[in-house]
Design an enzyme around this catalytic site. Structure first.
Site, PDB file in Angstrom:
ATOM      1  N   CYS A  51       0.713  -1.360   0.128  1.00  0.00           N
ATOM      2  CA  CYS A  51      -0.046   0.026   0.022  1.00  0.00           C
ATOM      3  C   CYS A  51       0.803   1.184   0.220  1.00  0.00           C
ATOM      4  CB  CYS A  51      -0.893  -0.027   1.090  1.00  0.00           C
ATOM      5  SG  CYS A  51      -1.928   1.536   1.661  1.00  0.00           S
ATOM      6  N   TRP A  84      -7.982  -6.882   4.942  1.00  0.00           N
ATOM      7  CA  TRP A  84      -6.627  -7.449   5.051  1.00  0.00           C
ATOM      8  C   TRP A  84      -6.617  -8.470   5.975  1.00  0.00           C
ATOM      9  CZ3 TRP A  84      -4.520  -5.127   1.040  1.00  0.00           C
ATOM     10  CH2 TRP A  84      -4.816  -3.946   0.535  1.00  0.00           C
ATOM     11  N   ARG A 118     -14.234   1.419   6.738  1.00  0.00           N
ATOM     12  CA  ARG A 118     -13.349   0.170   6.054  1.00  0.00           C
ATOM     13  C   ARG A 118     -12.148  -0.047   7.110  1.00  0.00           C
ATOM     14  NH1 ARG A 118     -10.548   3.274   1.822  1.00  0.00           N
ATOM     15  NH2 ARG A 118     -10.495   4.656   3.311  1.00  0.00           N
ATOM     16  N   PHE A 119     -11.548  -1.209   6.793  1.00  0.00           N
ATOM     17  CA  PHE A 119     -10.371  -1.643   7.635  1.00  0.00           C
ATOM     18  C   PHE A 119      -9.103  -1.335   6.959  1.00  0.00           C
ATOM     19  CE2 PHE A 119     -14.208  -4.495   8.085  1.00  0.00           C
ATOM     20  CZ  PHE A 119     -14.340  -4.230   9.450  1.00  0.00           C
ATOM     21  N   THR A 120      -8.619   0.006   6.965  1.00  0.00           N
ATOM     22  CA  THR A 120      -7.515   0.296   6.386  1.00  0.00           C
ATOM     23  C   THR A 120      -6.179   0.152   6.903  1.00  0.00           C
ATOM     24  OG1 THR A 120      -7.831   2.663   7.057  1.00  0.00           O
ATOM     25  CG2 THR A 120      -9.081   2.015   5.133  1.00  0.00           C
ATOM     26  N   VAL A 121      -5.255   0.448   6.092  1.00  0.00           N
ATOM     27  CA  VAL A 121      -3.830   0.706   6.616  1.00  0.00           C
ATOM     28  C   VAL A 121      -3.486   1.981   5.821  1.00  0.00           C
ATOM     29  CG1 VAL A 121      -3.250  -1.799   6.905  1.00  0.00           C
ATOM     30  CG2 VAL A 121      -2.800  -1.050   4.724  1.00  0.00           C
ATOM     31  N   GLU A 136      -5.247   7.878   9.223  1.00  0.00           N
ATOM     32  CA  GLU A 136      -4.864   8.547   8.186  1.00  0.00           C
ATOM     33  C   GLU A 136      -3.345   8.866   8.060  1.00  0.00           C
ATOM     34  OE1 GLU A 136      -4.590  10.628   5.188  1.00  0.00           O
ATOM     35  OE2 GLU A 136      -6.477  10.233   5.577  1.00  0.00           O
ATOM     36  N   SER A 137      -2.801   8.425   6.717  1.00  0.00           N
ATOM     37  CA  SER A 137      -1.576   8.376   6.564  1.00  0.00           C
ATOM     38  C   SER A 137      -0.981   9.904   6.763  1.00  0.00           C
ATOM     39  CB  SER A 137      -1.158   7.897   5.242  1.00  0.00           C
ATOM     40  OG  SER A 137      -1.615   8.534   4.033  1.00  0.00           O
TER      41      SER A 137
END
Length: 342
Positions: A51, A84, A118-121, A136-137
Site C-alpha cells: 500500500c 486485510w 473500512r479496515f484500512t492501513v 490517516e497516513s
C-alpha cells in the site's frame, strides 16, 4: 467447475472510484499530559508493504529512526472480501503478535465494537489504551516527523534537517498547495484510473493525471526546485510523491492503464528525482529507507489481485517488465545532484 469468488467492487455505480475518509483522527503529542503521549514501545504501526499510503508511514518511521520506538506489524497485501489478513506469506506475519488476530478487521472491532467503516492501513495503535489512534497516513507522518524527537539522538531530530524539518514552517504554504493537487490527481489519480469501471470515468481522470505529471516535471526544472521538489533537501512533498511514483512504471502504467507515458522514458526530471531518492537516499541519515521499504514484485502482484483479474495465486501471471524495475543512477545524474546539494 468451481464457482469463482466475486470480484471486489472498488467503484461506485457510476463507474467512479471515490476514496472514503479515514475515521480515527487522534494525535500523538510530545506533551506528557496528552491523551496519547509520545512514549517508547507504546505504539504499533499496522501496514502492508504493498500500500502506498502505508508506505509513507513505513518510510518516515525508518527515516526518523523510530524502528526501536514504534513496533511494526505487517499483514498481507491481498485485499480480500474480509479485508486485510495475516497470511504468513510475502512478508506478512502469520497472526497479529499482540492479540493473535488473523484479520485486521478484528483490531478495528477491538477499538470500536460498533465500527462500520473500512479496515484500512496504515493503522496506528495504542497498546496501553488498546485503541486506534489514527488511520490517516498524512496525519500519521506528521506525528512521526516531530512528536518523538525527544526520544531520538540529535542527528535524527527535525532541528538537524537542513530546512528545519521535513515540514518546515517557511515552506508549509507551498507544500500544502502541492500536496492538495498531487493527492487528487496523482496519488489518488492512479486509483481513479485503475478502478474505474466505465470508459468515461477512466478518461475523466487519466488526462488530469498526466497533466499533473507534466506540471511536476516543469516544477523540477524551475530555479530552487531541484534536485528535490523544494530545493536541496527532502520534504514531506517528496515523501508523499515518492510512494506513488516508485510504483508507477512497474504497476500503474500497465495494470492501472496509466499508460500515456512512463516516468523513465518521458519525464527526465522526475526520473532523476526518483532514482536519486531510491539509490542514494538523498544522502540523508537513514536514507536507505527509500530503497529498503520498496518491493517491486509485491506491487505487481498486489495490484493484479486488487483488479480481480485472477483469483488463484497459481494462475496469476506477473508482468516481467519493465526491466529493470528502476533504472540506475548514472554518473552524470549524480554530478548534477551533488552540484545542487552543496
Amino acid at each position: 467447475m468451481a464457482e469463482k469468488a466475486p470480484i471486489h467492487k472498488h467503484a461506485d455505480a457510476d463507474g467512479q472510484f471515490r476514496r472514503k475518509a479515514s475515521q480515527f483522527r487522534n494525535t500523538i503529542s510530545k506533551d506528557p499530559g496528552a491523551e496519547f503521549p509520545a512514549e517508547k514501545d507504546r505504539y504499533a504501526l499496522y501496514l502492508n508493504i504493498g500500500c502506498p499510503w502505508a508506505h509513507r508511514t513505513n518510510l518516515v518511521r525508518s527515516l526518523k529512526g523510530l524502528d526501536d520506538i514504534i513496533q511494526l506489524i505487517t499483514c498481507g497485501f491481498e485485499l480480500t472480501k474480509e479485508g486485510w489478513l495475516f497470511t504468513g506469506e510475502h512478508g506478512s506475519l502469520e497472526k497479529d503478535p499482540l492479540y493473535g488476530f488473523t484479520k485486521l478487521s478484528e483490531l478495528y472491532y477491538k477499538a470500536d465494537p460498533q465500527y462500520e467503516g473500512r479496515f484500512t492501513v496504515p493503522t496506528l495503535w495504542d497498546k496501553k489504551k488498546e485503541t486506534i489512534v489514527n488511520n490517516e497516513s498524512s496525519e500519521i507522518i506528521r506525528m512521526l516527523f516531530t512528536e518523538f524527537d525527544d526520544l531520538l539522538p540529535e542527528p535524527l531530530r527535525e532541528s538537524a534537517h537542513p530546512f528545519g524539518g521535513y515540514y518546515p514552517e517557511k515552506l508549509r504554504p507551498e507544500i500544502d498547495a502541492m500536496n492538495e493537487w498531487v493527492y487528487d490527481t496523482v496519488n489518488n489519480g492512479v486509483y481513479k484510473c485503475g478502478f474505474a469501471t466505465t470508459q468515461g470515468a477512466y478518461e475523466s481522470h487519466v488526462t488530469p493525471l498526466f497533466d499533473s505529471l507534466d506540471r511536476l516535471e516543469e516544477h523540477l526544472h524551475q530555479p530552487g526546485h531541484h534536485p528535490f521538489l523544494f530545493g536541496n533537501a527532502v520534504t514531506e512533498a517528496d515523501i508523499r510523491l515518492y510512494t506513488t511514483l516508485v510504483r508507477f512504471d512497474v504497476a500503474y502504467h500497465n495494470i492501472f492503464k496509466c499508460n500515456l507515458k512512463m516516468i523513465r522514458h518521458d519525464y527526465p526530471g522526475l526520473s532523476r528525482w526518483l532514482r536519486t531518492l531510491y539509490w542514494n537516499g538523498a544522502k540523508v541519515k537513514n536514507g536507505q529507507a527509500f530503497k529498503d521499504t520498496v518491493d517491486f514484485w509485491v506491487y505487481k502482484y498486489g495490484y493484479l489481485k486488487a483488479k480481480g483479474r485472477q483469483e488463484q495465486d497459481d494462475n496469476l501471471i506477473i508482468p516481467k517488465g519493465p526491466l529493470p524495475d528502476i533504472q540506475p543512477l548514472e554518473k552524470a545524474d549524480q554530478s548534477v545532484i551533488d552540484f545542487f546539494m552543496v
